[in-house]
Design a protein around this motif. Structure first.
Motif, PDB file in Angstrom:
ATOM      1  N   ILE A  39       0.848  -1.203   0.000  1.00 53.65           N
ATOM      2  CA  ILE A  39       0.000   0.000   0.000  1.00 53.65           C
ATOM      3  C   ILE A  39       0.883   1.251   0.000  1.00 53.65           C
ATOM      4  O   ILE A  39       0.630   2.209  -0.726  1.00 53.65           O
ATOM      5  N   LEU A  40       1.928   1.223   0.812  1.00 56.14           N
ATOM      6  CA  LEU A  40       2.827   2.374   0.882  1.00 56.14           C
ATOM      7  C   LEU A  40       3.554   2.614  -0.434  1.00 56.14           C
ATOM      8  O   LEU A  40       3.964   3.745  -0.724  1.00 56.14           O
ATOM      9  N   ALA A  41       3.708   1.600  -1.262  1.00 58.23           N
ATOM     10  CA  ALA A  41       4.346   1.773  -2.574  1.00 58.23           C
ATOM     11  C   ALA A  41       3.520   2.720  -3.442  1.00 58.23           C
ATOM     12  O   ALA A  41       4.080   3.560  -4.163  1.00 58.23           O
ATOM     13  N   PHE A  42       2.197   2.625  -3.369  1.00 57.80           N
ATOM     14  CA  PHE A  42       1.346   3.528  -4.143  1.00 57.80           C
ATOM     15  C   PHE A  42       1.485   4.967  -3.648  1.00 57.80           C
ATOM     16  O   PHE A  42       1.497   5.912  -4.440  1.00 57.80           O
ATOM     17  N   ILE A  43       1.590   5.128  -2.343  1.00 59.80           N
ATOM     18  CA  ILE A  43       1.810   6.463  -1.790  1.00 59.80           C
ATOM     19  C   ILE A  43       3.175   6.980  -2.232  1.00 59.80           C
ATOM     20  O   ILE A  43       3.319   8.150  -2.587  1.00 59.80           O
ATOM     21  N   GLY A  44       4.172   6.101  -2.251  1.00 58.97           N
ATOM     22  CA  GLY A  44       5.504   6.478  -2.724  1.00 58.97           C
ATOM     23  C   GLY A  44       5.485   6.993  -4.152  1.00 58.97           C
ATOM     24  O   GLY A  44       6.170   7.963  -4.485  1.00 58.97           O
ATOM     25  N   VAL A  45       4.683   6.371  -5.002  1.00 60.51           N
ATOM     26  CA  VAL A  45       4.562   6.823  -6.394  1.00 60.51           C
ATOM     27  C   VAL A  45       3.970   8.226  -6.442  1.00 60.51           C
ATOM     28  O   VAL A  45       4.458   9.092  -7.174  1.00 60.51           O
ATOM     29  N   ARG A  46       2.947   8.487  -5.644  1.00 60.19           N
ATOM     30  CA  ARG A  46       2.341   9.835  -5.632  1.00 60.19           C
ATOM     31  C   ARG A  46       3.323  10.870  -5.101  1.00 60.19           C
ATOM     32  O   ARG A  46       3.407  11.974  -5.617  1.00 60.19           O
ATOM     33  N   LEU A  47       4.085  10.515  -4.085  1.00 64.33           N
ATOM     34  CA  LEU A  47       5.087  11.447  -3.562  1.00 64.33           C
ATOM     35  C   LEU A  47       6.165  11.709  -4.610  1.00 64.33           C
ATOM     36  O   LEU A  47       6.626  12.848  -4.761  1.00 64.33           O
ATOM     37  N   LEU A  48       6.551  10.682  -5.346  1.00 64.05           N
ATOM     38  CA  LEU A  48       7.543  10.839  -6.410  1.00 64.05           C
ATOM     39  C   LEU A  48       6.998  11.745  -7.515  1.00 64.05           C
ATOM     40  O   LEU A  48       7.719  12.608  -8.017  1.00 64.05           O
ATOM     41  N   GLN A  49       5.737  11.581  -7.873  1.00 63.39           N
ATOM     42  CA  GLN A  49       5.130  12.451  -8.883  1.00 63.39           C
ATOM     43  C   GLN A  49       5.180  13.908  -8.431  1.00 63.39           C
ATOM     44  O   GLN A  49       5.481  14.800  -9.228  1.00 63.39           O
ATOM     45  N   LEU A  50       4.894  14.138  -7.171  1.00 66.55           N
ATOM     46  CA  LEU A  50       4.930  15.503  -6.644  1.00 66.55           C
ATOM     47  C   LEU A  50       6.341  16.085  -6.702  1.00 66.55           C
ATOM     48  O   LEU A  50       6.542  17.215  -7.136  1.00 66.55           O
ATOM     49  N   ARG A  51       7.288  15.300  -6.263  1.00 64.33           N
ATOM     50  CA  ARG A  51       8.666  15.807  -6.237  1.00 64.33           C
ATOM     51  C   ARG A  51       9.185  16.062  -7.643  1.00 64.33           C
ATOM     52  O   ARG A  51       9.900  17.037  -7.877  1.00 64.33           O
ATOM     53  N   GLU A  52       8.814  15.216  -8.585  1.00 58.53           N
ATOM     54  CA  GLU A  52       9.250  15.426  -9.960  1.00 58.53           C
ATOM     55  C   GLU A  52       8.645  16.686 -10.562  1.00 58.53           C
ATOM     56  O   GLU A  52       9.200  17.255 -11.491  1.00 58.53           O
ATOM     57  N   ALA A  53       7.506  17.121 -10.031  1.00 62.11           N
ATOM     58  CA  ALA A  53       6.904  18.363 -10.505  1.00 62.11           C
ATOM     59  C   ALA A  53       7.840  19.545 -10.266  1.00 62.11           C
ATOM     60  O   ALA A  53       7.774  20.552 -10.961  1.00 62.11           O
ATOM     61  N   ILE A  54       8.733  19.432  -9.294  1.00 62.99           N
ATOM     62  CA  ILE A  54       9.699  20.479  -8.994  1.00 62.99           C
ATOM     63  C   ILE A  54      11.067  20.159  -9.577  1.00 62.99           C
ATOM     64  O   ILE A  54      11.710  21.015 -10.180  1.00 62.99           O
ATOM     65  N   THR A  55      11.521  18.938  -9.412  1.00 62.90           N
ATOM     66  CA  THR A  55      12.896  18.622  -9.802  1.00 62.90           C
ATOM     67  C   THR A  55      13.106  18.608 -11.311  1.00 62.90           C
ATOM     68  O   THR A  55      14.132  19.091 -11.786  1.00 62.90           O
TER      69      THR A  55
END
Length: 160
Positions: A39-55
């Motif tokens: 379940i946390l892997a899906f949250i990790g993907v969303r967090l990665l999407q957010l961070r990539e919006a900046i990086t």
């Protein structure tokens, strides 16, 4: 080609293990641990999407690709956030110059979520750490649960 994706995989692992907290899970049953980290892997993907919006725009600007960076900066936040999530975030952190109609940008959502997690941008990079993003995400999810519960109670005719 596969090796070039290595850093993105490393970033996902950081988002999953450090941000979403897969490493912090302490369960006695292996099956329970497996379910939780899945379940946390899906949250990790969303967090990665957010961070990539900046990086990604940050690195595009460094390479002189200003137009491509601006296009990514203006991407709508509804690609990562549910409507309830970004609307609650709007109540807490309204963007400058927002017209009240359009969905705010993903860059704004990332920065607002980071601030919700305690980000102060002391290094002036605009890039928050995984734990800060997780804290903001966790706080926002608490608000979302309360908001949805209140909506349900109102729909049922209950007084708040």
């Amino acid at each position: 080609d596969i090796y070039t994706a290595r850093w993105r995989v490393e970033d996902f692992h950081k988002a999953w293990k450090t941000g979403a907290g897969a490493e912090r899970q302490r369960m006695t049953e292996p099956k329970n641990l497996e379910r939780a980290v899945s379940i946390l892997a899906f949250i990790g993907v969303r967090l990665l999407q957010l961070r990539e919006a900046i990086t990604i725009p940050y690195y595009l600007r460094k390479k002189g690709l200003i137009e491509a960076a601006n296009e990514l900066d203006n991407q709508s936040c509804d690609t990562v956030f549910e409507e309830d999530e970004w609307k609650l975030l709007m109540k807490m952190k309204k963007p400058r110059g927002w017209n009240g109609k359009d969905t705010p940008s993903l860059k704004w959502a990332y920065q607002s979520l980071a601030k919700l997690g305690g980000f102060t941008d002391t290094k002036r990079t605009g890039i928050a750490g995984w734990e800060t993003i997780w804290e903001g995400w966790d706080t926002l999810q608490s608000y979302v649960v309360g908001y949805r519960m209140a909506k349900e109670m109102l729909a049922d005719g209950e007084m708040l």
